[in-house]
Write a protein that holds these residues in place. Structure first.
Motif, PDB file in Angstrom:
ATOM      1  N   VAL A  95      47.963  55.700  47.705  1.00  0.00           N
ATOM      2  CA  VAL A  95      47.832  55.346  49.123  1.00  0.00           C
ATOM      3  C   VAL A  95      46.525  54.613  49.377  1.00  0.00           C
ATOM      4  CG1 VAL A  95      47.568  56.282  51.448  1.00  0.00           C
ATOM      5  CG2 VAL A  95      49.325  57.203  49.921  1.00  0.00           C
ATOM      6  N   ILE A  96      45.440  55.111  48.802  1.00  0.00           N
ATOM      7  CA  ILE A  96      44.129  54.486  49.004  1.00  0.00           C
ATOM      8  C   ILE A  96      44.074  53.117  48.333  1.00  0.00           C
ATOM      9  CG2 ILE A  96      41.669  54.694  48.482  1.00  0.00           C
ATOM     10  CD1 ILE A  96      41.999  57.725  48.730  1.00  0.00           C
ATOM     11  N   GLU A  97      44.627  53.011  47.134  1.00  0.00           N
ATOM     12  CA  GLU A  97      44.540  51.768  46.370  1.00  0.00           C
ATOM     13  C   GLU A  97      45.351  50.643  47.006  1.00  0.00           C
ATOM     14  OE1 GLU A  97      45.333  50.142  41.803  1.00  0.00           O
ATOM     15  OE2 GLU A  97      46.121  52.079  42.461  1.00  0.00           O
ATOM     16  N   THR A  98      46.539  50.950  47.508  1.00  0.00           N
ATOM     17  CA  THR A  98      47.411  49.910  48.046  1.00  0.00           C
ATOM     18  C   THR A  98      47.200  49.673  49.538  1.00  0.00           C
ATOM     19  OG1 THR A  98      49.175  51.512  48.499  1.00  0.00           O
ATOM     20  CG2 THR A  98      49.165  50.444  46.331  1.00  0.00           C
ATOM     21  N   ALA A  99      46.719  50.685  50.249  1.00  0.00           N
ATOM     22  CA  ALA A  99      46.444  50.579  51.696  1.00  0.00           C
ATOM     23  C   ALA A  99      47.704  50.340  52.526  1.00  0.00           C
ATOM     24  CB  ALA A  99      45.417  49.485  51.966  1.00  0.00           C
ATOM     25  N   HIS A 100      48.876  50.736  51.997  1.00  0.00           N
ATOM     26  CA  HIS A 100      50.100  50.642  52.791  1.00  0.00           C
ATOM     27  C   HIS A 100      50.173  51.830  53.746  1.00  0.00           C
ATOM     28  CE1 HIS A 100      51.178  47.419  50.251  1.00  0.00           C
ATOM     29  NE2 HIS A 100      51.627  48.134  49.236  1.00  0.00           N
ATOM     30  N   ILE A 203      37.537  33.267  46.993  1.00  0.00           N
ATOM     31  CA  ILE A 203      37.683  34.275  45.942  1.00  0.00           C
ATOM     32  C   ILE A 203      36.872  35.501  46.333  1.00  0.00           C
ATOM     33  CG2 ILE A 203      37.280  34.826  43.515  1.00  0.00           C
ATOM     34  CD1 ILE A 203      37.608  31.924  42.824  1.00  0.00           C
ATOM     35  N   PHE A 204      37.526  36.674  46.350  1.00  0.00           N
ATOM     36  CA  PHE A 204      36.862  37.895  46.789  1.00  0.00           C
ATOM     37  C   PHE A 204      37.155  39.030  45.824  1.00  0.00           C
ATOM     38  CE2 PHE A 204      37.841  35.258  50.401  1.00  0.00           C
ATOM     39  CZ  PHE A 204      36.656  35.223  51.105  1.00  0.00           C
ATOM     40  N   ALA A 205      36.144  39.790  45.482  1.00  0.00           N
ATOM     41  CA  ALA A 205      36.313  40.955  44.620  1.00  0.00           C
ATOM     42  C   ALA A 205      36.855  42.115  45.440  1.00  0.00           C
ATOM     43  CB  ALA A 205      34.972  41.341  43.986  1.00  0.00           C
ATOM     44  N   LEU A 206      37.844  42.830  44.886  1.00  0.00           N
ATOM     45  CA  LEU A 206      38.424  43.984  45.551  1.00  0.00           C
ATOM     46  C   LEU A 206      37.927  45.265  44.909  1.00  0.00           C
ATOM     47  CD1 LEU A 206      42.108  42.698  45.914  1.00  0.00           C
ATOM     48  CD2 LEU A 206      40.209  42.502  47.538  1.00  0.00           C
ATOM     49  N   ALA A 207      38.202  46.379  45.582  1.00  0.00           N
ATOM     50  CA  ALA A 207      37.665  47.666  45.133  1.00  0.00           C
ATOM     51  C   ALA A 207      38.232  48.098  43.788  1.00  0.00           C
ATOM     52  CB  ALA A 207      37.949  48.740  46.188  1.00  0.00           C
ATOM     53  N   ASP A 208      39.445  47.652  43.461  1.00  0.00           N
ATOM     54  CA  ASP A 208      40.074  48.070  42.204  1.00  0.00           C
ATOM     55  C   ASP A 208      39.759  47.113  41.052  1.00  0.00           C
ATOM     56  OD1 ASP A 208      41.495  45.918  43.058  1.00  0.00           O
ATOM     57  OD2 ASP A 208      43.470  46.830  42.868  1.00  0.00           O
ATOM     58  N   ARG A 209      38.680  46.322  41.208  1.00  0.00           N
ATOM     59  CA  ARG A 209      38.211  45.401  40.172  1.00  0.00           C
ATOM     60  C   ARG A 209      39.178  44.260  39.913  1.00  0.00           C
ATOM     61  NH1 ARG A 209      35.398  49.398  35.619  1.00  0.00           N
ATOM     62  NH2 ARG A 209      33.930  50.414  37.069  1.00  0.00           N
ATOM     63  N   THR A 210      40.000  43.946  40.899  1.00  0.00           N
ATOM     64  CA  THR A 210      40.807  42.741  40.869  1.00  0.00           C
ATOM     65  C   THR A 210      40.227  41.779  41.904  1.00  0.00           C
ATOM     66  OG1 THR A 210      42.378  43.573  42.509  1.00  0.00           O
ATOM     67  CG2 THR A 210      42.851  44.036  40.180  1.00  0.00           C
ATOM     68  N   TYR A 211      40.858  40.637  42.059  1.00  0.00           N
ATOM     69  CA  TYR A 211      40.316  39.622  42.964  1.00  0.00           C
ATOM     70  C   TYR A 211      41.413  39.068  43.855  1.00  0.00           C
ATOM     71  CZ  TYR A 211      36.306  39.769  39.846  1.00  0.00           C
ATOM     72  OH  TYR A 211      35.230  40.203  39.112  1.00  0.00           O
ATOM     73  N   ARG A 212      41.034  38.762  45.067  1.00  0.00           N
ATOM     74  CA  ARG A 212      41.932  38.089  46.000  1.00  0.00           C
ATOM     75  C   ARG A 212      41.543  36.619  46.029  1.00  0.00           C
ATOM     76  NH1 ARG A 212      44.709  39.927  51.271  1.00  0.00           N
ATOM     77  NH2 ARG A 212      44.494  41.923  50.234  1.00  0.00           N
ATOM     78  N   VAL A 213      42.486  35.755  45.682  1.00  0.00           N
ATOM     79  CA  VAL A 213      42.198  34.324  45.535  1.00  0.00           C
ATOM     80  C   VAL A 213      43.118  33.523  46.449  1.00  0.00           C
ATOM     81  CG1 VAL A 213      42.132  32.368  43.943  1.00  0.00           C
ATOM     82  CG2 VAL A 213      41.468  34.652  43.151  1.00  0.00           C
ATOM     83  N   LEU A 271      45.212  35.296  32.736  1.00  0.00           N
ATOM     84  CA  LEU A 271      45.072  35.930  34.045  1.00  0.00           C
ATOM     85  C   LEU A 271      46.442  36.287  34.604  1.00  0.00           C
ATOM     86  CD1 LEU A 271      42.424  33.580  35.741  1.00  0.00           C
ATOM     87  CD2 LEU A 271      42.009  35.836  34.717  1.00  0.00           C
ATOM     88  N   ASN A 272      46.520  37.440  35.263  1.00  0.00           N
ATOM     89  CA  ASN A 272      47.727  37.842  35.978  1.00  0.00           C
ATOM     90  C   ASN A 272      47.610  37.394  37.431  1.00  0.00           C
ATOM     91  OD1 ASN A 272      48.971  39.148  33.796  1.00  0.00           O
ATOM     92  ND2 ASN A 272      47.852  41.050  34.192  1.00  0.00           N
ATOM     93  N   SER A 289      43.905  39.308  38.209  1.00  0.00           N
ATOM     94  CA  SER A 289      43.221  40.239  37.307  1.00  0.00           C
ATOM     95  C   SER A 289      43.384  39.739  35.881  1.00  0.00           C
ATOM     96  CB  SER A 289      43.800  41.651  37.440  1.00  0.00           C
ATOM     97  OG  SER A 289      45.183  41.660  37.111  1.00  0.00           O
ATOM     98  N   PRO A 290      42.463  40.107  34.994  1.00  0.00           N
ATOM     99  CA  PRO A 290      42.602  39.702  33.584  1.00  0.00           C
ATOM    100  C   PRO A 290      43.865  40.312  32.976  1.00  0.00           C
ATOM    101  CG  PRO A 290      40.375  40.433  34.059  1.00  0.00           C
ATOM    102  CD  PRO A 290      41.201  40.813  35.250  1.00  0.00           C
ATOM    103  N   ALA A 291      44.579  39.536  32.196  1.00  0.00           N
ATOM    104  CA  ALA A 291      45.784  40.038  31.531  1.00  0.00           C
ATOM    105  C   ALA A 291      45.376  41.033  30.453  1.00  0.00           C
ATOM    106  CB  ALA A 291      46.575  38.883  30.919  1.00  0.00           C
TER     107      ALA A 291
END
Length: 298
Positions: A95-100, A203-213, A271-272, A289-291
């Protein structure tokens, strides 16, 4: 005495237009197709009769009439779902990770959806530990892929159920759709607390160490930011020079072979890329995120 001209009287009551109105409509007839209606809206904007935002919304309403749930759903493989047998801590982490705000809940198999869990209902478990997840579930709504968005929006408004599970013609889960997905076809992308204004970056870093591009980010900038060398995949015609794409959205659409839809994903250059939001037939945001490499596992 009966009216000697009942048909004429009825017609006169139905048509109250003035002579000038009838003449104007004869000289300038109204649009007789959706394409012409959209052109008329564009002309109205050019003549400053309506604003740009109004035109976009009206066009969205017109185009939505041709769309079904299958056109805008989040594909089943990309659905964030809760396993009824998962520990409370795992569910809370999801729930916290996805924020749905809502999650389909399955038992045993992902096809066996037994209800919907509202994120806010998890707070009840902290106050009353004797409860269990099953007691918190809301009924799940199921709709066919062919369900028109107009009808679906009417149902969402009527029953206040803002999420539905989409079923394909074979009775399997095709994906899910929310009221936000439907409204975005009218008003464009609806930003939530995690969305970022377009003029604040790409490009923004997210809390789960992925990025929003952003889909408009240049391929060159993505290459620099992630230290990769993204370029179009070579095709069978080796003599033809690969097309150079300016934006990451254009490159990914080329690699996938179609206009990406929300929830679809691909891997390119280590990259994924997961499609988070689309607008106007183009990707607005990717999650990158890195593959994960498995070659060195022995």
């Amino acid at each position: 005495m009966s009216d000697p001209h009942p048909a004429r009287t009825s017609l006169e009551k139905e048509d109250k237009r003035t002579f000038l109105q009838k003449l104007a409509e004869f000289i300038h007839p109204g649009p007789d197709s959706r394409a012409q209606l959209i052109e008329t809206l564009a002309d109205a904007e050019d003549n400053e009769i309506i604003g740009a935002d109004s035109r976009i919304m009206l066009e969205g309403v017109i185009r939505m009439a041709d769309l079904t749930a299958g056109d805008v759903l989040v594909a089943a493989p990309r659905m964030d779902m809760v396993n009824i047998d998962s520990p409370y801590e795992d569910i809370l982490h999801l729930v916290i990770e996805t924020a749905h705000s809502r999650f389909p809940v399955f038992e045993g198999d992902r096809e066996n959806i037994i209800g919907i869990l509202l994120a806010k209902d998890l707070l009840k478990l902290q106050r009353a530990p004797e409860l269990n997840i099953r007691a918190l579930l809301r009924p799940a709504a199921f709709i066919p892929e062919s369900k028109g968005l107009n009808d679906l929006l009417r149902e969402f408004r009527g029953n206040r159920n803002h999420q539905a599970i989409v079923i394909d013609e074979f009775g399997r889960v095709a994906g899910l759709i929310t009221i936000e997905d439907v409204l975005e076809q009218i008003v464009g992308d609806i930003e939530d607390e995690f969305d970022v204004a377009e003029d604040e970056g790409d490009i923004f870093a997210l809390a789960d160490r992925t990025y929003r591009v952003s889909g408009d980010t240049s391929v060159e900038r993505v290459n620099e930011a992630f230290d990769v060398q993204l370029q179009p995949t070579a095709h069978h015609d080796a003599e033809e020079e690969p097309h150079r794409f300016e934006t990451i959205g254009g490159l990914i659409a080329h690699e996938m072979g179609h206009v990406p839809r929300r929830g679809e994903f691909t891997t390119l250059g280590g990259l994924n890329f997961i499609v988070l939001h689309t607008k106007g037939g183009a990707v607005r945001w990717f999650k990158v995120s890195p593959a994960v490499e498995h070659d060195n596992t022995g």
